[in-house]
Design a protein around this motif. Structure first.
Motif, PDB file in Angstrom:
ATOM      1  N   LEU A 112       0.865  -1.173   0.000  1.00 59.70           N
ATOM      2  CA  LEU A 112       0.000   0.000   0.000  1.00 59.70           C
ATOM      3  C   LEU A 112       0.899   1.219   0.000  1.00 59.70           C
ATOM      4  CD1 LEU A 112      -2.832   1.287   0.256  1.00 59.70           C
ATOM      5  CD2 LEU A 112      -2.510   1.186   2.745  1.00 59.70           C
ATOM      6  N   ARG A 113       0.693   2.077  -0.991  1.00 62.71           N
ATOM      7  CA  ARG A 113       1.476   3.305  -1.104  1.00 62.71           C
ATOM      8  C   ARG A 113       0.575   4.507  -0.868  1.00 62.71           C
ATOM      9  NH1 ARG A 113       6.283   2.514  -4.998  1.00 62.71           N
ATOM     10  NH2 ARG A 113       7.236   0.737  -3.952  1.00 62.71           N
ATOM     11  N   VAL A 114       1.022   5.386   0.002  1.00 69.16           N
ATOM     12  CA  VAL A 114       0.338   6.652   0.267  1.00 69.16           C
ATOM     13  C   VAL A 114       1.386   7.750   0.096  1.00 69.16           C
ATOM     14  CG1 VAL A 114      -0.890   8.044   1.969  1.00 69.16           C
ATOM     15  CG2 VAL A 114      -1.284   5.583   1.873  1.00 69.16           C
ATOM     16  N   GLY A 115       1.090   8.706  -0.785  1.00 72.25           N
ATOM     17  CA  GLY A 115       2.061   9.763  -1.055  1.00 72.25           C
ATOM     18  C   GLY A 115       3.344   9.242  -1.666  1.00 72.25           C
ATOM     19  N   GLY A 116       3.278   8.129  -2.399  1.00 68.70           N
ATOM     20  CA  GLY A 116       4.450   7.564  -3.063  1.00 68.70           C
ATOM     21  C   GLY A 116       5.305   6.675  -2.180  1.00 68.70           C
ATOM     22  N   ALA A 117       4.988   6.576  -0.885  1.00 72.42           N
ATOM     23  CA  ALA A 117       5.781   5.765   0.044  1.00 72.42           C
ATOM     24  C   ALA A 117       4.984   4.546   0.500  1.00 72.42           C
ATOM     25  CB  ALA A 117       6.186   6.591   1.250  1.00 72.42           C
ATOM     26  N   THR A 118       5.678   3.437   0.689  1.00 70.83           N
ATOM     27  CA  THR A 118       5.035   2.231   1.189  1.00 70.83           C
ATOM     28  C   THR A 118       4.717   2.408   2.667  1.00 70.83           C
ATOM     29  OG1 THR A 118       6.161   0.824  -0.410  1.00 70.83           O
ATOM     30  CG2 THR A 118       5.329  -0.247   1.574  1.00 70.83           C
ATOM     31  N   VAL A 119       3.446   2.158   3.026  1.00 68.01           N
ATOM     32  CA  VAL A 119       3.036   2.270   4.432  1.00 68.01           C
ATOM     33  C   VAL A 119       2.673   0.918   5.038  1.00 68.01           C
ATOM     34  CG1 VAL A 119       2.311   4.679   4.268  1.00 68.01           C
ATOM     35  CG2 VAL A 119       0.655   2.875   3.810  1.00 68.01           C
ATOM     36  N   ASP A 120       2.299  -0.057   4.225  1.00 64.32           N
ATOM     37  CA  ASP A 120       1.946  -1.398   4.698  1.00 64.32           C
ATOM     38  C   ASP A 120       2.120  -2.392   3.558  1.00 64.32           C
ATOM     39  OD1 ASP A 120       1.070  -1.160   7.433  1.00 64.32           O
ATOM     40  OD2 ASP A 120      -0.738  -0.157   6.706  1.00 64.32           O
ATOM     41  N   SER A 169      -9.195   4.956   4.400  1.00 61.11           N
ATOM     42  CA  SER A 169      -9.296   4.752   5.846  1.00 61.11           C
ATOM     43  C   SER A 169     -10.036   3.460   6.178  1.00 61.11           C
ATOM     44  CB  SER A 169      -9.993   5.953   6.472  1.00 61.11           C
ATOM     45  OG  SER A 169     -10.170   5.763   7.842  1.00 61.11           O
ATOM     46  N   THR A 170     -11.125   3.192   5.484  1.00 56.20           N
ATOM     47  CA  THR A 170     -11.877   1.953   5.698  1.00 56.20           C
ATOM     48  C   THR A 170     -11.018   0.743   5.391  1.00 56.20           C
ATOM     49  OG1 THR A 170     -13.964   3.044   5.179  1.00 56.20           O
ATOM     50  CG2 THR A 170     -13.922   0.643   4.982  1.00 56.20           C
ATOM     51  N   PHE A 171     -10.269   0.817   4.303  1.00 53.74           N
ATOM     52  CA  PHE A 171      -9.377  -0.275   3.919  1.00 53.74           C
ATOM     53  C   PHE A 171      -8.326  -0.524   4.997  1.00 53.74           C
ATOM     54  CE2 PHE A 171      -5.478  -1.814   1.934  1.00 53.74           C
ATOM     55  CZ  PHE A 171      -5.936  -2.965   1.321  1.00 53.74           C
ATOM     56  N   ARG A 172      -7.691   0.514   5.477  1.00 54.41           N
ATOM     57  CA  ARG A 172      -6.604   0.370   6.449  1.00 54.41           C
ATOM     58  C   ARG A 172      -7.091  -0.079   7.815  1.00 54.41           C
ATOM     59  NH1 ARG A 172      -2.189   4.797   6.457  1.00 54.41           N
ATOM     60  NH2 ARG A 172      -1.010   3.025   7.222  1.00 54.41           N
ATOM     61  N   ARG A 173      -8.308   0.305   8.198  1.00 52.28           N
ATOM     62  CA  ARG A 173      -8.847  -0.066   9.514  1.00 52.28           C
ATOM     63  C   ARG A 173      -9.346  -1.500   9.565  1.00 52.28           C
ATOM     64  NH1 ARG A 173     -11.853   4.821   9.420  1.00 52.28           N
ATOM     65  NH2 ARG A 173     -13.664   3.523   8.989  1.00 52.28           N
ATOM     66  N   SER A 174      -9.734  -2.053   8.435  1.00 51.09           N
ATOM     67  CA  SER A 174     -10.351  -3.375   8.446  1.00 51.09           C
ATOM     68  C   SER A 174      -9.296  -4.465   8.632  1.00 51.09           C
ATOM     69  CB  SER A 174     -11.129  -3.599   7.158  1.00 51.09           C
ATOM     70  OG  SER A 174     -10.249  -3.680   6.070  1.00 51.09           O
ATOM     71  N   PRO A 175      -9.643  -5.520   9.407  1.00 44.70           N
ATOM     72  CA  PRO A 175      -8.698  -6.633   9.581  1.00 44.70           C
ATOM     73  C   PRO A 175      -8.535  -7.457   8.312  1.00 44.70           C
ATOM     74  CG  PRO A 175     -10.770  -7.129  10.684  1.00 44.70           C
ATOM     75  CD  PRO A 175     -10.881  -5.715  10.163  1.00 44.70           C
ATOM     76  N   GLY A 176      -9.525  -7.461   7.464  1.00 48.26           N
ATOM     77  CA  GLY A 176      -9.481  -8.159   6.185  1.00 48.26           C
ATOM     78  C   GLY A 176     -10.500  -7.514   5.275  1.00 48.26           C
ATOM     79  N   TYR A 177     -10.047  -6.863   4.238  1.00 45.26           N
ATOM     80  CA  TYR A 177     -10.908  -6.079   3.364  1.00 45.26           C
ATOM     81  C   TYR A 177     -11.395  -6.943   2.221  1.00 45.26           C
ATOM     82  CZ  TYR A 177     -12.195  -2.179   0.251  1.00 45.26           C
ATOM     83  OH  TYR A 177     -12.849  -1.309  -0.576  1.00 45.26           O
ATOM     84  N   ALA A 178     -12.694  -7.056   2.087  1.00 50.88           N
ATOM     85  CA  ALA A 178     -13.268  -7.811   0.972  1.00 50.88           C
ATOM     86  C   ALA A 178     -13.741  -6.830  -0.082  1.00 50.88           C
ATOM     87  CB  ALA A 178     -14.437  -8.669   1.449  1.00 50.88           C
ATOM     88  N   ALA A 179     -13.267  -7.011  -1.301  1.00 48.24           N
ATOM     89  CA  ALA A 179     -13.678  -6.126  -2.392  1.00 48.24           C
ATOM     90  C   ALA A 179     -15.159  -6.337  -2.642  1.00 48.24           C
ATOM     91  CB  ALA A 179     -12.873  -6.422  -3.643  1.00 48.24           C
ATOM     92  N   GLU A 234     -16.903 -15.826  -7.088  1.00 48.08           N
ATOM     93  CA  GLU A 234     -15.600 -15.579  -6.487  1.00 48.08           C
ATOM     94  C   GLU A 234     -15.704 -14.685  -5.272  1.00 48.08           C
ATOM     95  OE1 GLU A 234     -12.935 -13.941  -9.358  1.00 48.08           O
ATOM     96  OE2 GLU A 234     -12.814 -15.791 -10.485  1.00 48.08           O
ATOM     97  N   GLY A 235     -14.721 -14.824  -4.388  1.00 45.99           N
ATOM     98  CA  GLY A 235     -14.559 -13.947  -3.249  1.00 45.99           C
ATOM     99  C   GLY A 235     -13.111 -13.502  -3.176  1.00 45.99           C
ATOM    100  N   VAL A 236     -12.885 -12.259  -2.786  1.00 48.75           N
ATOM    101  CA  VAL A 236     -11.545 -11.699  -2.710  1.00 48.75           C
ATOM    102  C   VAL A 236     -11.364 -11.073  -1.336  1.00 48.75           C
ATOM    103  CG1 VAL A 236      -9.936 -10.008  -3.677  1.00 48.75           C
ATOM    104  CG2 VAL A 236     -11.569 -11.140  -5.164  1.00 48.75           C
ATOM    105  N   LYS A 237     -10.198 -11.318  -0.717  1.00 50.26           N
ATOM    106  CA  LYS A 237      -9.927 -10.722   0.580  1.00 50.26           C
ATOM    107  C   LYS A 237      -8.493 -10.220   0.628  1.00 50.26           C
ATOM    108  CE  LYS A 237     -10.125 -11.550   5.503  1.00 50.26           C
ATOM    109  NZ  LYS A 237     -10.305 -12.527   6.560  1.00 50.26           N
ATOM    110  N   TYR A 238      -8.324  -8.984   1.069  1.00 49.74           N
ATOM    111  CA  TYR A 238      -7.003  -8.381   1.244  1.00 49.74           C
ATOM    112  C   TYR A 238      -6.690  -8.378   2.735  1.00 49.74           C
ATOM    113  CZ  TYR A 238      -7.739  -6.704  -3.476  1.00 49.74           C
ATOM    114  OH  TYR A 238      -7.982  -6.635  -4.816  1.00 49.74           O
ATOM    115  N   THR A 239      -5.494  -8.810   3.096  1.00 51.83           N
ATOM    116  CA  THR A 239      -5.096  -8.895   4.496  1.00 51.83           C
ATOM    117  C   THR A 239      -3.726  -8.270   4.677  1.00 51.83           C
ATOM    118  OG1 THR A 239      -6.297 -10.998   4.645  1.00 51.83           O
ATOM    119  CG2 THR A 239      -4.784 -10.491   6.441  1.00 51.83           C
ATOM    120  N   ARG A 240      -3.579  -7.472   5.731  1.00 54.31           N
ATOM    121  CA  ARG A 240      -2.292  -6.852   6.034  1.00 54.31           C
ATOM    122  C   ARG A 240      -1.309  -7.917   6.468  1.00 54.31           C
ATOM    123  NH1 ARG A 240      -3.340  -2.792   9.965  1.00 54.31           N
ATOM    124  NH2 ARG A 240      -3.882  -1.498   8.199  1.00 54.31           N
ATOM    125  N   ILE A 241      -0.102  -7.837   5.939  1.00 54.28           N
ATOM    126  CA  ILE A 241       0.982  -8.732   6.326  1.00 54.28           C
ATOM    127  C   ILE A 241       1.812  -7.967   7.342  1.00 54.28           C
ATOM    128  CG2 ILE A 241       2.988 -10.031   5.559  1.00 54.28           C
ATOM    129  CD1 ILE A 241       1.822  -9.969   2.734  1.00 54.28           C
TER     130      ILE A 241
END
Length: 184
Positions: free
Chosen positions: A83-91, A122-132, A175-182
């Motif tokens: 995840l890049r915010v302002g050109g920098a990797t944040v997660d 913000s919703t994406f970053r706060r969620s423990p697992g984001y489903a598209a 299909e189901g898709v889930k994004y999870t922070r590593i």
């Protein structure tokens, strides 16, 4: 204790499965993911120049350099990115996909989620697992096709650009898709 063929096969299969579950974030993982993200963005901007404008309007971008999907009846897919915010990797994030239905084959592609509003990011970053879900607008440009950001940015808080497809996977699936922070 005797070692049977079944136990040996099960043990080797479990070892392979566990080794495949490594998230790659660790000693050299983040540097490798960042290098792949940089190369993916370079390819995206080169192949689809209008995405530069989309990137400047976005509050953040989740870049998945390589997502691999396979299926034979049931299917799945996996990829890692940043995840890049302002050109920098944040997660760092992983994406996992599951599908079921009439399908066969395998494919690989890259994709970028452009978060067009602060609320969506913000919703994406706060969620423990984001489903598209339904709030994502998908754009799958063909080679040489232009991608205009003006019409979609006012309608969708998240825009997914899928490109660099290779392979063949055919069928009709759910299909189901889930994004999870590593976590490093």
């Amino acid at each position: 204790m005797t070692l049977t063929r079944r136990n040996l096969t099960f043990g080797l299969g479990a070892t392979a499965l566990l080794s495949a579950c490594g998230n790659g974030v660790g000693s050299r993982g983040p540097a490798m993911i960042d290098a792949r993200v940089d190369a993916t963005l370079s390819q995206l901007y080169s192949d689809y120049p209008a995405t530069r404008d989309l990137a400047t309007k976005a509050t953040g971008m989740l870049v998945m350099p390589l997502v691999t999907e396979v299926g034979l009846g049931f299917g799945g897919g996996y990829g890692r990115g940043a995840l890049r915010v302002g050109g920098a990797t944040v997660d760092y994030y992983s994406v996992a996909k599951a599908s079921g239905g009439l399908q066969i084959g395998g494919s690989q592609y890259s994709h970028v989620l452009f978060f067009m509003t602060e609320e969506a990011l913000s919703t994406f970053r706060r969620s423990p697992g984001y489903a598209a879900g339904a709030n994502v607008e998908y754009a799958i440009p063909e080679r040489g096709e232009t991608l205009a950001a003006e019409t979609t940015t006012s309608l969708a808080p998240v825009i997914a650009v899928i490109f660099g497809q290779a392979g063949l996977r055919v069928g009709a699936t759910l299909e189901g898709v889930k994004y999870t922070r590593i976590l490093p």
